[in-house]
Design an enzyme around this catalytic site. Structure first.
Site, PDB file in Angstrom:
ATOM      1  N   GLU A 297       4.356  -4.635  35.226  1.00  0.00           N
ATOM      2  CA  GLU A 297       3.318  -4.134  34.340  1.00  0.00           C
ATOM      3  C   GLU A 297       1.911  -4.309  34.928  1.00  0.00           C
ATOM      4  OE1 GLU A 297       4.138  -5.225  30.245  1.00  0.00           O
ATOM      5  OE2 GLU A 297       1.977  -5.197  29.891  1.00  0.00           O
ATOM      6  N   ASP A 298       1.666  -5.420  35.564  1.00  0.00           N
ATOM      7  CA  ASP A 298       0.292  -5.758  35.946  1.00  0.00           C
ATOM      8  C   ASP A 298      -0.018  -5.739  37.443  1.00  0.00           C
ATOM      9  OD1 ASP A 298      -0.218  -6.133  33.304  1.00  0.00           O
ATOM     10  OD2 ASP A 298       0.053  -8.309  33.351  1.00  0.00           O
TER      11      ASP A 298
END
Ligand code: MN
Length: 713
Positions: free
Chosen positions: A79-80
């Site tokens: 996600e990051d």
């Protein structure tokens, strides 16, 4: 070696239960995660990697397998950071890849608002979790750490995260038997949302605990000595802390006072072997008098989520009750960590109940239209208090507290629900609408011919049953609307001197494209439901521009002689007006009502006058030569009051094989009675013969057809 909060050494001591090779893999995952999050910081200013480390430590406290541990370290990378699922699969295999992917949110840009995003992300997570339950265990550890460090965030984010925790994650944790997680999540969320209320209850609770302290110590000592004398090895014996949020919730929901909730002593005894649990029980029952009806043996009959323990309530000093829980270490782990404890105890067979619950979530998701509705339904399922009902085979089915026998039928199987006719509750025949209570044994009686109707929606409370019924009705409704729509369009085309069956595919496709329909059946359904007018659609279809074809020019005026024929077998898309109750042979008129299909009225019905004024809503219909079935009609009889008149009337009707649906008697005055009878007949011919026979009644004054029901009732 440099050690710090962001080094592998911060995690290493927690990994003692894993093998050397496994620890090496975890070390590899750690370096990859650390590298990926390099330069990122948490809002608190700490290096980002401290968050996955703490999440992983929580997972270690449940002794989760190394796959989960690796996924825990990597959980925010997709996600990051630049890390992709493929990279994770390459380094750590498919299992870890799928876990991390299941934990990653979808791209923000794809949603119109936060609710939609929340719903869709949640749905994605649930699907992943149905495949691998470790997804939710890691997610809960993640949420737990975020909640523990919530205070650094802005007030708005704090409230949003806390509310979501209270709404969704704490109930899921409880549902999966992870009580220590759900209690902590609730407490932290409650504190974040209502800091003042939290402080007030906290203060009061401390005060109570101080007061109880002395007596509690005495009780515990007495028990400890007793256990020592019996040579029972105690793992832990302590007073049970009360949970602030559950006190608050009970005060609110049950309207009880703080004193009522806290005026008990509570302790938990954790020992070694299962057999010893019963020995301990015997022992403490000799020390203090038990309150007999409060004893519960969840060891012999575990709760559906796997919880096992003995519960008893004793009469303490000065009559204050002492609640005691007795269990083994493994039962205690299951009680606080629920399914997360499965990995330690190597029971591969994940509890059936959990799987059932997960698959019921998948069911719910297949029935709901959008993610928001889905999330509402899941919440509904999570928040109801549980009811445990037995099948005749002794299997336990879990239902919310206000569930009915019909909910039970659907919980057993969709097909059983869809065909249920009655229930046997503890071997007694009972209606399907009966609200069940804990511990009952329920058997469902089904019939091939039974099928759901809209009324059933009022009988059920569970999301699954509601979804199944709606789904069935939608499907049925649709087939019927398509049929009626085809008839109506066909009829409209005919009146324009065209034949629907002769229209070529190209034209139909061009028209569907213009109207933004993907299939002809969808267009027909809209016509059948009265959303679109058949006449307009017929003209539109004939006029649509098709390459290489001339426009089919239609006259504005259509022929009137062509009329739709009604055969009685159309299903629910053709209804017979309850005001005038038309029967075959009556001159009739059809009214297209939006979403209800066609309603047939007698031409002279006074309601038609009002309906007729709305242009385009009325169409000509006639009875087909092959009308099927029986139709409801109503007669009014004025009779001189005489005993036995009802018996005479029903005798005549029985002889003619006529069904009486309803019969009302009213006394007009001292000497006359009025009977209003609803009958079922095949048509006017049969009705005429019925009237002829009824006229033979010697006391009959007058007989008429009751055609103004609407205005009377
Ligand atoms: Mn995280």
């Amino acid at each position: 070696m440099i050690s710090g909060v962001d080094s592998f050494e911060a995690l290493h001591p927690s990994l003692g239960y894993l093998s050397k090779e496994q620890i090496e893999q975890v070390r590899l995952a750690f370096s990859l995660a650390k590298q990926a999050h390099e330069g990122q910081t948490r809002v608190s200013g700490e290096p980002y990697i401290t968050h996955p480390i703490e999440v992983t430590k929580i997972l270690c406290s449940y002794y989760m397998d190394h796959i989960s541990i690796i996924a825990g370290l990597m959980h925010d990378t997709i996600e990051d950071t630049y890390v992709t699922k493929e990279m994770i699969v390459k380094d750590f295999g498919n299992e870890v890849g799928a876990l991390v992917d299941g934990l990653s949110k979808l791209k923000k840009a794809e949603f119109k608002n936060r609710q939609a995003a929340q719903g869709e992300n949640f749905r994605k997570m649930l699907l992943a979790m149905a495949k691998d339950i470790r997804v939710i265990i890691i997610k809960l550890a993640d949420r737990l750490h975020n909640m523990r460090t919530l205070t650094v965030l802005s007030k708005e984010r704090r409230l949003r995260i806390a509310t979501e925790t209270l709404d969704i994650f704490a109930p899921i944790a409880r549902r999966l038997g992870m009580h220590s997680v759900s209690l902590e999540l609730e407490s932290l969320a409650f504190k974040a949302i209502y800091p003042k209320r939290f402080a007030v209850i906290d203060r009061a609770l401390n005060k109570v605990e101080q007061q109880h302290h002395k007596i509690m110590d005495k009780i515990l000592n007495r028990i400890r000595n007793g256990l020592k004398n019996e040579k029972i090895k105690v793992i832990s014996l302590e007073s049970r802390k009360k949970n602030i949020y559950s006190i608050y919730r009970k005060m609110k929901r049950k309207g009880v006072t703080f004193a009522q909730l806290t005026d008990v002593y509570a302790a938990r005894i954790v020992i070694d072997g299962e057999k010893d649990c019963y020995r301990v029980l015997g022992l403490i029952h000799r020390l203090y008098l038990p309150v007999s009806e409060k004893f519960k043996d969840y060891i012999a009959v575990p709760k559906p989520n796997g919880y096992q323990s003995l519960h008893t309530v004793l009469l303490g000093p000065s009559g204050v009750p002492i609640e005691i829980q007795i269990r083994t270490k493994s039962m205690d782990d299951t009680a606080s960590h629920g399914i997360a404890s499965h990995w330690v105890y190597k029971s591969d067979d994940l509890d059936d109940q959990e799987h059932k619950w997960l698959s019921s979530l998948i069911d719910i998701q297949s029935f709901t239209q959008n993610p928001e509705e889905f999330i509402e339904n899941v919440k509904m399922d999570l928040f109801n208090d549980e009811l445990y009902i037995f099948t005749p085979a002794g299997e336990i089915i879990e239902l919310p507290s206000n569930a009915t026998a019909m909910d039970f039928a659907y919980a057993v199987h969709t097909e059983i629900g869809n065909h249920c006719v009655a229930a046997k509750v503890d071997r007694q025949l009972a209606p399907l609408s009966m609200v069940l209570s804990n511990g009952q044994t329920v058997e469902i009686i089904t019939s091939k011919h039974a099928q759901p109707s809209a009324v059933w929606l009022d009988v059920v409370v569970t999301a699954k049953a509601k979804g199944c019924i709606n789904n069935f009705l939608k499907g049925q409704h649709k087939t019927e609307s398509i049929l009626l729509g085809r008839q109506l369009l066909h009829h409209a085309m005919k009146s324009l001197d065209h034949d629907l069956d002769q229209v070529d595919e190209e034209r139909i496709n061009a028209y569907l494209k213009l109207k933004r329909y993907t299939k002809l059946s969808e267009l027909l359904a809209s016509i059948g439901m009265g959303v679109l007018s058949a006449n307009n659609e017929a003209k539109g279809l004939l006029n649509v521009a098709v390459e290489g074809q001339d426009r089919v020019v239609t006259d504005e005026a259509s022929h009137d002689e062509d009329i739709l024929s009604i055969s009685g077998g159309e299903g629910r898309m053709v209804k017979y007006a309850s005001c005038c109750l038309p029967i075959p042979g009556d001159p009739v008129m059809g009214v297209i009502t939006s979403h209800q299909g066609l309603v047939v009225h007698i031409e002279s019905c006074s309601r038609l006058l009002t309906l007729r004024k709305r242009e385009g809503r009325c169409i000509h219909v006639h009875w087909s030569d092959h009308v099927k079935g029986s139709f409801k009609t109503s007669l009014v009889l004025k009779v001189k009051d005489r005993q036995g008149v009802i018996a005479d009337v029903s005798g005549i009707l029985a002889e003619e094989n006529i069904n009486i649906v309803d019969l009302k008697v009213s006394f007009l005055d001292a000497s006359y009675v009025e009977l209003i009878m609803d009958l079922e007949v095949t048509g006017r011919k049969e009705l005429a013969s019925v009237i002829r026979h009824l006229r033979k009644l010697s006391h009959l004054v007058k007989i008429t057809r009751n055609q103004e029901k609407f205005w009377k009732s």
